[in-house]
Design a protein around this motif. Structure first.
Motif, PDB file in Angstrom:
ATOM      1  N   VAL A 305       0.840  -1.190   0.000  1.00  0.00           N
ATOM      2  CA  VAL A 305       0.000   0.000   0.000  1.00  0.00           C
ATOM      3  C   VAL A 305       0.881   1.247   0.000  1.00  0.00           C
ATOM      4  N   ALA A 306       0.285   2.356  -0.433  1.00  0.00           N
ATOM      5  CA  ALA A 306       0.910   3.676  -0.356  1.00  0.00           C
ATOM      6  C   ALA A 306       2.273   3.691  -1.048  1.00  0.00           C
ATOM      7  N   ASP A 307       3.262   4.369  -0.479  1.00  0.00           N
ATOM      8  CA  ASP A 307       4.542   4.554  -1.165  1.00  0.00           C
ATOM      9  C   ASP A 307       5.281   3.247  -1.439  1.00  0.00           C
ATOM     10  N   ALA A 308       4.980   2.202  -0.716  1.00  0.00           N
ATOM     11  CA  ALA A 308       5.594   0.901  -1.015  1.00  0.00           C
ATOM     12  C   ALA A 308       5.136   0.391  -2.376  1.00  0.00           C
ATOM     13  N   ALA A 309       3.936   0.809  -2.799  1.00  0.00           N
ATOM     14  CA  ALA A 309       3.386   0.382  -4.093  1.00  0.00           C
ATOM     15  C   ALA A 309       3.605   1.435  -5.170  1.00  0.00           C
ATOM     16  N   HIS A 310       3.579   2.705  -4.795  1.00  0.00           N
ATOM     17  CA  HIS A 310       3.660   3.782  -5.786  1.00  0.00           C
ATOM     18  C   HIS A 310       4.179   5.049  -5.134  1.00  0.00           C
ATOM     19  N   ALA A 311       5.270   5.556  -5.623  1.00  0.00           N
ATOM     20  CA  ALA A 311       5.841   6.811  -5.125  1.00  0.00           C
ATOM     21  C   ALA A 311       5.912   7.776  -6.296  1.00  0.00           C
ATOM     22  N   ILE A 312       5.289   8.950  -6.142  1.00  0.00           N
ATOM     23  CA  ILE A 312       5.180   9.881  -7.255  1.00  0.00           C
ATOM     24  C   ILE A 312       5.785  11.238  -6.893  1.00  0.00           C
ATOM     25  N   HIS A 313       5.857  12.105  -7.889  1.00  0.00           N
ATOM     26  CA  HIS A 313       6.328  13.474  -7.693  1.00  0.00           C
ATOM     27  C   HIS A 313       5.279  14.242  -6.884  1.00  0.00           C
ATOM     28  N   PRO A 314       5.692  15.136  -5.989  1.00  0.00           N
ATOM     29  CA  PRO A 314       4.720  15.876  -5.172  1.00  0.00           C
ATOM     30  C   PRO A 314       4.065  17.043  -5.897  1.00  0.00           C
ATOM     31  N   ILE A 315       4.198  17.132  -7.200  1.00  0.00           N
ATOM     32  CA  ILE A 315       3.731  18.280  -7.963  1.00  0.00           C
ATOM     33  C   ILE A 315       2.242  18.556  -7.771  1.00  0.00           C
ATOM     34  N   ALA A 316       1.445  17.517  -7.533  1.00  0.00           N
ATOM     35  CA  ALA A 316       0.004  17.717  -7.334  1.00  0.00           C
ATOM     36  C   ALA A 316      -0.422  17.456  -5.897  1.00  0.00           C
ATOM     37  N   GLY A 317       0.542  17.174  -5.014  1.00  0.00           N
ATOM     38  CA  GLY A 317       0.231  16.966  -3.610  1.00  0.00           C
ATOM     39  C   GLY A 317      -0.657  15.765  -3.344  1.00  0.00           C
ATOM     40  N   GLN A 318      -0.512  14.701  -4.150  1.00  0.00           N
ATOM     41  CA  GLN A 318      -1.434  13.573  -4.034  1.00  0.00           C
ATOM     42  C   GLN A 318      -0.807  12.289  -3.504  1.00  0.00           C
TER      43      GLN A 318
END
Length: 425
Positions: A305-318
């Protein structure tokens, strides 16, 4: 020959769900499962008291309106709201342009687009919440050294030597997930050659609950409203993105290398005039930015779950808000399985979780990646077209409302918990 002693068998604890990772995501899931009377053990390598200090984490998180429903169901939102700062207006700028797009909360008939909360405050509230739940155990500081899935359970061994058996193991242990790596789950990833410099800024005038997202070629410059300090000083959280490839030249050119006086001068040049005088009010820290997405979210008796599954750029704060969707969906699936006396770690439950969450997360990852690339182009004709597009969104109300709902976390493939809010048990 001396007598040989029979080695003692390790102490084994049995539970329904084992969560590795005691940050905001792991603790939120533990609280939700505890409320559903699902026996849960949450394991964290860091000392809980240390996690509540600014020394450990001075970051803030933008919690969307949709994610507040998850935290409400977890039993902590009322506590968090007392120290949270609402975002009521969002100004979007591009390069040297004036405000091109303005989101006003009055136009969507809600209290706020989201709330800015200190990460450490969120951890503290969640830690205190799970201490009240009989069905949840919090083991920290400790960590997993190995795990192995069997036909009807999964075994986790901790650094302390403790052995835990559960029906399901959840990896909520962040970008560098031990669970994901130990399960040999591959990822697609790339770096953006950027890092985000995070700090708290004090300013002369009130922010009036405005958030600023100023897109620049080197990355977004985001100003997020925070509650006033105890002495009444107005404050905001700053995310200053800059090019950073790890080279000696990049380190020397970084705003981290500036003296406090020089940094304050740079702040005053960049901040909109309505803030008045601005100055640094905390330490500065930097975090590397990149995209990483697990090819699979599941393995035998295991899910991410969460960042263990998907880590993205904070550009949209999501980032954390995507994780809240994972947590809400997984809770709904496990609660339904528990009510039917089903095996929580059954492949049917795990496959359902992956099917419901993977597409939504991939779509958001693609959107944020696209935004990074689109706003990273400084070629004048392209920049002019981009600015005309933002102005077009500002003038066309249906499209503008769509983007406002995205910012609030109330559109997309949502779990029922986010769509409807909590229901009485």
């Amino acid at each position: 020959m001396s007598d040989q002693q029979t080695p003692k068998k390790p102490h084994i604890i049995k539970t329904d769900v084992i969560i590795i990772g005691g940050g905001q995501s792991g603790l939120s899931l533990a609280a939700l499962l505890g409320n559903a009377q699902i026996d849960t053990i949450c394991i964290d390598r860091d000392d809980p008291k240390l996690q509540q200090t600014e020394q450990f984490d001075l970051r803030t998180t933008a919690i969307s309106f949709g994610s507040t429903r998850v935290l409400d169901a977890a039993g902590v939102w009322d506590t968090l709201l007392t120290g949270a700062c609402p975002i009521k207006n969002i100004d979007i700028l591009d390069s040297q342009s004036p405000v091109l797009l303005k989101f006003l909360i009055d136009s969507v008939e809600q209290d706020a687009f989201g709330w800015i909360i200190n990460n450490r405050d969120m951890r503290k509230a969640l830690q205190e919440r799970i201490e009240t739940l009989e069905s949840v155990q919090h083991i920290a500081p400790d960590g997993a050294v190995r795990f192995e899935a069997f036909d009807d359970y999964i075994e986790v061994e901790l650094t302390s030597g403790l052995i835990i058996h559960g029906q399901l193991l959840v990896g909520a242990d962040g970008r560098q997930s031990f669970v994901r790596k130990h399960a040999a789950i591959q990822t697609r990833k790339w770096a953006y050659n950027q890092h985000a410099v995070i700090c708290t800024i004090a300013h002369e005038n009130d922010h009036d609950n405005n958030a600023i997202e100023h897109f620049k070629a080197e990355g977004p410059f985001a100003i997020l409203p925070m509650p006033d300090d105890a002495d009444g000083t107005h404050r905001s959280s700053l995310v200053w993105t800059e090019h950073f490839d790890g080279s000696r030249h990049a380190k020397q050119a970084s705003v981290l290398s500036l003296s406090e006086e020089a940094f304050n001068l740079a702040l005053n040049e960049r901040f909109p005039d309505f803030y008045g005088k601005v100055w640094l009010a905390s330490q500065r820290r930097a975090y590397p930015l990149g995209l990483e997405h697990a090819i699979d979210y599941i393995a035998p008796r295991l899910c991410l779950v969460a960042d263990a599954a998907h880590a993205i750029h904070p550009i949209a704060g999501q980032g954390l808000n995507m994780g809240m969707r994972d947590i809400a969906e997984l809770t709904e699936i496990l609660t339904a399985a528990k009510a039917k006396n089903q095996d929580l770690g059954a492949v049917e439950n795990l496959s359902l979780y992956q099917r419901r969450r993977r597409f939504d997360n991939m779509a958001m990852a693609a959107v944020t990646d696209g935004l990074v690339k689109i706003f990273g182009v400084s070629f004048p004709p392209f920049r002019a077209a981009r600015q005309m597009g933002l102005m077009g969104i500002e003038r066309f109300n249906p499209i503008k409302k769509f983007f406002m709902k995205q910012a609030m976390g109330t559109s997309g493939l949502l779990p029922d918990l986010i769509k409807k809010g909590k229901t009485d048990q």
